[in-house]
Design a protein around this motif. Structure first.
Motif, PDB file in Angstrom:
ATOM      1  N   PRO A  31       1.558  -7.279   4.193  1.00 25.46           N
ATOM      2  CA  PRO A  31       2.818  -7.238   4.961  1.00 25.46           C
ATOM      3  C   PRO A  31       4.029  -6.792   4.146  1.00 25.46           C
ATOM      4  CG  PRO A  31       1.675  -9.348   5.244  1.00 25.46           C
ATOM      5  CD  PRO A  31       0.975  -8.620   4.155  1.00 25.46           C
ATOM      6  N   LEU A  32       3.950  -6.891   2.815  1.00 23.87           N
ATOM      7  CA  LEU A  32       5.111  -6.557   1.989  1.00 23.87           C
ATOM      8  C   LEU A  32       5.147  -5.089   1.571  1.00 23.87           C
ATOM      9  CD1 LEU A  32       5.201  -9.720  -0.321  1.00 23.87           C
ATOM     10  CD2 LEU A  32       6.368  -9.347   1.850  1.00 23.87           C
ATOM     11  N   GLN A  33       4.038  -4.403   1.745  1.00 22.46           N
ATOM     12  CA  GLN A  33       3.950  -3.024   1.283  1.00 22.46           C
ATOM     13  C   GLN A  33       4.544  -2.034   2.289  1.00 22.46           C
ATOM     14  OE1 GLN A  33       0.049  -1.367   1.361  1.00 22.46           O
ATOM     15  NE2 GLN A  33       0.554   0.361   0.045  1.00 22.46           N
ATOM     16  N   VAL A  34       5.429  -1.176   1.788  1.00 20.99           N
ATOM     17  CA  VAL A  34       5.936  -0.068   2.608  1.00 20.99           C
ATOM     18  C   VAL A  34       5.834   1.204   1.762  1.00 20.99           C
ATOM     19  CG1 VAL A  34       7.877   0.873   3.930  1.00 20.99           C
ATOM     20  CG2 VAL A  34       7.537  -1.609   3.822  1.00 20.99           C
ATOM     21  N   PRO A  35       4.807   2.014   1.979  1.00 21.15           N
ATOM     22  CA  PRO A  35       4.628   3.214   1.154  1.00 21.15           C
ATOM     23  C   PRO A  35       5.817   4.169   1.240  1.00 21.15           C
ATOM     24  CG  PRO A  35       2.642   2.738   2.412  1.00 21.15           C
ATOM     25  CD  PRO A  35       3.714   1.835   2.947  1.00 21.15           C
ATOM     26  N   GLN A  36       5.985   4.934   0.182  1.00 27.87           N
ATOM     27  CA  GLN A  36       7.100   5.872   0.035  1.00 27.87           C
ATOM     28  C   GLN A  36       7.239   6.816   1.240  1.00 27.87           C
ATOM     29  OE1 GLN A  36       9.159   5.720  -2.673  1.00 27.87           O
ATOM     30  NE2 GLN A  36      10.459   7.290  -1.733  1.00 27.87           N
ATOM     31  N   ARG A  37       6.106   7.212   1.828  1.00 28.57           N
ATOM     32  CA  ARG A  37       6.143   8.202   2.919  1.00 28.57           C
ATOM     33  C   ARG A  37       6.854   7.715   4.169  1.00 28.57           C
ATOM     34  NH1 ARG A  37       1.099  11.712   4.706  1.00 28.57           N
ATOM     35  NH2 ARG A  37       2.742  12.813   5.817  1.00 28.57           N
ATOM     36  N   TYR A  38       7.131   6.413   4.240  1.00 28.84           N
ATOM     37  CA  TYR A  38       7.797   5.864   5.428  1.00 28.84           C
ATOM     38  C   TYR A  38       9.295   5.629   5.186  1.00 28.84           C
ATOM     39  CZ  TYR A  38       3.049   5.110   7.079  1.00 28.84           C
ATOM     40  OH  TYR A  38       1.752   5.318   7.479  1.00 28.84           O
TER      41      TYR A  38
ATOM     42  N   ASN B 179       2.977   2.492  22.840  1.00 30.57           N
ATOM     43  CA  ASN B 179       3.431   2.503  21.441  1.00 30.57           C
ATOM     44  C   ASN B 179       3.379   1.098  20.857  1.00 30.57           C
ATOM     45  OD1 ASN B 179       4.270   5.294  21.298  1.00 30.57           O
ATOM     46  ND2 ASN B 179       5.968   4.749  22.623  1.00 30.57           N
ATOM     47  N   TYR B 180       2.954   1.007  19.608  1.00 27.33           N
ATOM     48  CA  TYR B 180       2.883  -0.293  18.925  1.00 27.33           C
ATOM     49  C   TYR B 180       3.683  -0.201  17.624  1.00 27.33           C
ATOM     50  CZ  TYR B 180       0.936  -4.529  16.851  1.00 27.33           C
ATOM     51  OH  TYR B 180       0.791  -5.781  16.287  1.00 27.33           O
ATOM     52  N   TYR B 181       4.702  -1.061  17.510  1.00 29.52           N
ATOM     53  CA  TYR B 181       5.558  -1.083  16.324  1.00 29.52           C
ATOM     54  C   TYR B 181       5.345  -2.409  15.587  1.00 29.52           C
ATOM     55  CZ  TYR B 181       7.912   2.509  19.104  1.00 29.52           C
ATOM     56  OH  TYR B 181       8.183   3.616  19.861  1.00 29.52           O
ATOM     57  N   PRO B 182       4.599  -2.390  14.466  1.00 28.74           N
ATOM     58  CA  PRO B 182       4.411  -3.646  13.732  1.00 28.74           C
ATOM     59  C   PRO B 182       5.726  -4.081  13.078  1.00 28.74           C
ATOM     60  CG  PRO B 182       2.839  -1.945  13.036  1.00 28.74           C
ATOM     61  CD  PRO B 182       3.904  -1.275  13.833  1.00 28.74           C
ATOM     62  N   PRO B 183       5.831  -5.359  12.691  1.00 25.75           N
ATOM     63  CA  PRO B 183       7.007  -5.778  11.924  1.00 25.75           C
ATOM     64  C   PRO B 183       7.040  -5.000  10.605  1.00 25.75           C
ATOM     65  CG  PRO B 183       5.611  -7.668  12.500  1.00 25.75           C
ATOM     66  CD  PRO B 183       4.855  -6.445  12.851  1.00 25.75           C
ATOM     67  N   CYS B 184       8.219  -4.897  10.006  1.00 26.30           N
ATOM     68  CA  CYS B 184       8.332  -4.210   8.712  1.00 26.30           C
ATOM     69  C   CYS B 184       9.157  -5.052   7.755  1.00 26.30           C
ATOM     70  CB  CYS B 184       8.981  -2.842   8.881  1.00 26.30           C
ATOM     71  SG  CYS B 184       9.084  -1.944   7.320  1.00 26.30           S
ATOM     72  N   ASN B 185       8.693  -5.146   6.525  1.00 28.53           N
ATOM     73  CA  ASN B 185       9.364  -5.961   5.514  1.00 28.53           C
ATOM     74  C   ASN B 185      10.775  -5.454   5.203  1.00 28.53           C
ATOM     75  OD1 ASN B 185       9.433  -8.029   3.540  1.00 28.53           O
ATOM     76  ND2 ASN B 185       9.085  -6.494   1.960  1.00 28.53           N
ATOM     77  N   ILE B 186      10.981  -4.131   5.320  1.00 36.10           N
ATOM     78  CA  ILE B 186      12.331  -3.563   5.081  1.00 36.10           C
ATOM     79  C   ILE B 186      12.723  -2.664   6.264  1.00 36.10           C
ATOM     80  CG2 ILE B 186      12.609  -3.712   2.560  1.00 36.10           C
ATOM     81  CD1 ILE B 186      11.238  -0.975   2.329  1.00 36.10           C
TER      82      ILE B 186
END
Length: 356
Positions: free
Chosen positions: A24-31, A212-219
């Motif tokens: 849940p904490l990971q947000v890759p650079q491409r996003y 459409n499905y939008y998961p939560p995002c840490n940032i």
């Protein structure tokens, strides 16, 4: 039987829901997006309550005042919500429940319905055209419902049980509402009530549903669920979750959140309306933002002309003060050209613009 045509290719990318589940904490650079792209300084939540609400029952009674409000909504906002549309609450809940059940399935199950390399029907991501492109924080299931021979039924989920029947029941009702709206839009554009429906003949009109499905995002302040874009449709009918905000529209240079209104359906003007009206009614950019704690879903229905319909400004929308802004385009060509590029505001509408 003739094979159903494809719409556009999209490069396969990682599944966001699965990524969040694994870390849940990971947000890759491409996003990740820059502050400029996020445009937080232009956030205008105080205008949210000003987004028009149109009563479909009043329109059906021939209420002139409501027809005027519809004209203003299309001209000044390009977005509005409709109430008293006659779609049963229970059916709206069923589509939400069916989508939730589908997105809860194990990834191996969902990937049985993965988008093929040459099309955007199925489960996955659309509009991914380069390996460098910044990605959206969302997953989707896209199914063409009309014409029926465009359907790729092997991409329609078999689970949860009854999924296909729910999609069909909901699509029938939204289509009914859409057709009713098209008749009122025909009137405010100075035509006969059924003129617009001629562009959207039952056997040809291109219509699709997108979950459409939008998961939560840490940032959440550094990603977008869906990049800014306008729709290539004539009109789009969208159902939101009641308790999670995410849809934002561009209005007077800023971003205005569209607060969910229980049982209402959000309508937006698409590119086809903009072209036919010679720019009087503009298709408006919109985007989806994410949040830290809650998943969000949206249930979108697109109504557009058939592939072979030629779209251009209506003669009576052109005069000395309003010269012709758009050239004639074959709708199927316009749609596929726009789908072969990333979502980038209204850049795709340049295809139809007359160079001055």
């Amino acid at each position: 039987m003739e094979e159903a045509p494809s719409l556009a290719p999209s490069i396969p990318v990682p599944n966001v829901q699965e990524m969040v589940k694994n870390n849940p904490l990971q947000v890759p650079q491409r996003y990740l997006r820059s502050q400029e792209e996020m445009e937080k300084v232009n956030y205008k939540p105080h205008l949210s309550s000003k987004i028009p609400v149109i009563d479909l029952a009043l329109l059906s009674y021939g209420n002139k005042e409501e027809l005027l409000q519809l004209d203003i909504a299309c001209k000044e906002w390009g977005f509005f919500q409709i109430v008293n549309h006659g779609i049963q609450k229970e059916l709206m809940q069923r589509i939400k429940d069916a989508a939730a059940e589908f997105f809860k399935l194990p990834i191996e199950e969902k990937e049985k319905y993965a988008m093929p390399s040459n099309d955007i029907q199925g489960y996955g991501h659309a509009y991914v055209v380069s390996e460098e492109q910044t990605l959206d924080w969302s997953d989707r299931l896209m199914l063409v419902t009309c014409p029926t021979w465009y359907r790729k039924l092997h991409l329609w989920p078999k689970t949860p049980k009854g999924f296909k029947e729910i999609i069909e029941a909901y699509s029938r009702e939204v289509k009914r509402v859409g057709e009713e709206l098209l008749s009122y839009l025909s009137v405010i554009m100075g035509m006969q009530k059924h003129d617009f429906l001629g562009l959207h003949k039952e056997s040809e009109s291109l219509q699709a549903i997108c979950l459409n499905y939008y998961p939560p995002c840490n940032i959440p302040e550094q990603v977008l669920g869906l990049s800014p874009h306008s729709d290539t449709s004539t009109i789009t009918l969208l159902l939101q979750d009641d308790d999670v905000q995410g849809l934002e529209i561009r209005h007077k240079g800023g971003w205005v959140p569209v607060s969910p209104k229980s049982d209402a359906i959000v309508i937006n003007v698409g590119d086809v309306m903009e072209i036919l009206s010679n720019g009087k009614y503009k298709s408006v950019e919109h985007r989806a933002v994410t949040n830290k704690d809650k998943r969000r879903s949206s249930y979108v229905y697109f109504m557009a002309p058939g592939d072979d319909v030629e779209v251009e400004p209506l003669d009576h929308m052109i005069d000395a003060q309003n010269p012709k802004l758009y050239q004639k385009v074959r709708y199927g060509d316009y749609l596929r050209q726009s789908m072969k590029r990333k979502l980038e505001g209204k850049a795709h509408t340049d295809v139809a613009r007359i160079r001055v």
